[in-house]
Design a protein around this motif. Structure first.
Motif, mmCIF file in Angstrom:
data_model
loop_
_atom_site.group_PDB
_atom_site.id
_atom_site.type_symbol
_atom_site.label_atom_id
_atom_site.label_comp_id
_atom_site.label_asym_id
_atom_site.label_seq_id
_atom_site.Cartn_x
_atom_site.Cartn_y
_atom_site.Cartn_z
ATOM 1 N N GLY A 162 0.783 -1.221 0.000
ATOM 2 C CA GLY A 162 0.000 0.000 0.000
ATOM 3 C C GLY A 162 0.810 1.263 0.000
ATOM 4 N N VAL A 163 0.163 2.326 0.421
ATOM 5 C CA VAL A 163 0.734 3.653 0.335
ATOM 6 C C VAL A 163 1.135 4.218 1.699
ATOM 7 N N PHE A 164 1.050 3.409 2.757
ATOM 8 C CA PHE A 164 1.355 3.907 4.093
ATOM 9 C C PHE A 164 2.852 3.912 4.340
ATOM 10 N N ASP A 165 3.351 5.059 4.815
ATOM 11 C CA ASP A 165 4.745 5.106 5.212
ATOM 12 C C ASP A 165 4.849 4.701 6.687
ATOM 13 N N LEU A 166 6.068 4.595 7.194
ATOM 14 C CA LEU A 166 6.277 4.154 8.566
ATOM 15 C C LEU A 166 5.591 5.084 9.562
ATOM 16 N N ALA A 167 5.598 6.377 9.308
ATOM 17 C CA ALA A 167 4.943 7.327 10.214
ATOM 18 C C ALA A 167 3.443 7.041 10.326
#
Length: 142
Positions: A69-74
Motif C-alpha cells: 500500500g501507500v502507508f509510510d512508517l509514520a
C-alpha cells in the motif's frame, strides 16, 4: 466517493490499526463504514475479503508489508496510537458498493435478523445473514 488512485490499482491492500479487542478472524469479510460529518458519512460503502492478520511493531509491519500500500512508517506508527504494536489487516477483492447502505437501513436489517451490534466504535462481528442483507443491497444483487 473519491479514492486514491494508488489504492485502485492493486487487488490486495493492508489496513493498519491499533491493537485491542479485535474480534476479526481470517478468513473473513470486512464491511467498510464511512464515519465523520462529510458527504457519505454513516454509510457502509464497500466490502473486502480478509486474507490475513498480523500483529507486530510498526517498524516490522512496515518492513514486511509496505509493498501492499501507500502507508509510510509514520502512518503505521500513528495507527498504533502510542502502543508498541499495531495490527495489519491484509485485505483483497474490495468491492465499492453501487448503492451505499445507511446506518438507518442497517438498523432495520438488524431488527429483522434479531442480532448485531448497535454501534461501531471499532471492528465488530455481525451475523452472516445481516452481512448478506447489507452486501446484496450495496451491490444491487437483491
Amino acid at each position: 466517493m473519491p479514492r486514491d488512485p494508488q489504492l485502485s490499482l492493486g487487488r490486495e491492500h493492508v489496513y493498519y490499526h491499533s491493537v485491542g479487542n479485535n474480534p476479526l478472524a481470517e478468513p473473513g469479510r470486512v464491511l467498510w463504514l464511512s464515519t465523520g460529518k462529510g458527504t457519505g458519512s454513516g454509510h457502509f460503502f464497500a466490502a473486502s475479503q480478509l486474507e490475513g492478520l498480523m500483529i507486530d511493531s510498526p517498524e516490522n509491519l512496515h518492513a514486511a508489508l509496505s509493498y501492499y500500500g501507500v502507508f509510510d512508517l509514520a502512518a503505521v506508527t500513528r495507527a498504533a496510537r502510542g502502543r508498541q504494536q499495531a495490527e495489519a489487516l491484509r485485505i483483497s477483492n474490495t468491492e465499492i458498493f453501487r448503492a451505499p447502505v445507511s446506518l438507518r437501513r442497517y438498523h432495520r436489517y438488524r431488527e429483522q435478523v434479531g442480532d448485531g451490534p448497535t454501534a461501531f466504535m471499532s471492528a465488530r462481528q455481525i451475523p452472516a445473514e445481516l452481512f448478506g442483507k447489507i452486501y446484496r443491497e450495496g451491490t444491487g444483487t437483491q
